[in-house]
Design a protein around this motif. Sequence first.
Motif, PDB file in Angstrom:
ATOM      1  N   VAL A  77      41.244  50.973  17.341  1.00 60.44           N
ATOM      2  CA  VAL A  77      41.927  49.906  16.605  1.00 60.44           C
ATOM      3  C   VAL A  77      43.087  50.513  15.826  1.00 60.44           C
ATOM      4  CG1 VAL A  77      41.712  48.254  14.698  1.00 60.44           C
ATOM      5  CG2 VAL A  77      39.953  48.327  16.485  1.00 60.44           C
ATOM      6  N   SER A  83      41.923  45.439  19.519  1.00 65.68           N
ATOM      7  CA  SER A  83      41.722  44.746  18.241  1.00 65.68           C
ATOM      8  C   SER A  83      40.239  44.405  18.155  1.00 65.68           C
ATOM      9  CB  SER A  83      42.582  43.489  18.156  1.00 65.68           C
ATOM     10  OG  SER A  83      42.222  42.575  19.168  1.00 65.68           O
ATOM     11  N   LYS A  84      39.780  44.175  16.945  1.00 61.53           N
ATOM     12  CA  LYS A  84      38.362  43.881  16.720  1.00 61.53           C
ATOM     13  C   LYS A  84      38.266  42.727  15.734  1.00 61.53           C
ATOM     14  CE  LYS A  84      34.293  46.143  14.738  1.00 61.53           C
ATOM     15  NZ  LYS A  84      33.841  47.389  14.085  1.00 61.53           N
ATOM     16  N   CYS A  85      37.394  41.756  16.051  1.00 59.76           N
ATOM     17  CA  CYS A  85      37.190  40.627  15.144  1.00 59.76           C
ATOM     18  C   CYS A  85      35.741  40.180  15.238  1.00 59.76           C
ATOM     19  CB  CYS A  85      38.145  39.480  15.489  1.00 59.76           C
ATOM     20  SG  CYS A  85      37.857  38.755  17.111  1.00 59.76           S
ATOM     21  N   THR A  99      44.745  45.405  23.457  1.00 62.43           N
ATOM     22  CA  THR A  99      46.106  45.000  23.106  1.00 62.43           C
ATOM     23  C   THR A  99      46.976  45.178  24.338  1.00 62.43           C
ATOM     24  OG1 THR A  99      46.719  47.237  22.431  1.00 62.43           O
ATOM     25  CG2 THR A  99      45.793  45.778  20.705  1.00 62.43           C
TER      26      THR A  99
END
Length: 146
Positions: A77, A83-85, A99
Amino acid sequence: MTDRRLAIDAWESLFRAQHEVFGDINEDFHDDTLNQAEYDVLLTVTRGENMTARLRDVTANMLISQPSVSRLVDRMVARGLISKCADPDDGRGSLVKATDAGAALFRRVAGAHGRAIAERMSLLNDDELQQLRELTAKLRKKQPSC
């Protein structure tokens, strides 16, 4: 019943072949671009819908511990590769997404890596490759305990 000595000899041969082949094809990875572990994460993520995967699925495909995967993902990241959510379907889980930069780097490395694998494995013909795939799949299935 399986011949014990033959089983040990076959295991040693499989282990040594895996080690030597892995050493040959591992030359595709460099810490300044993409290392083997990062490649494995991106392999799982880019195969997912919208280049997204649950963190637990990434962890399941890795040969390292969950805390190590979490640290690796955090580093990726920070590098802008993924990306991390939070996972909206699992309050305790996370989603990771490649990405554009991560997907492009993965495609570039995957192309070279795929060619290296194909070249190394070209020692076997298609029938032998099929047989190898079937045998290794059989070995990966867990045997019931007695």
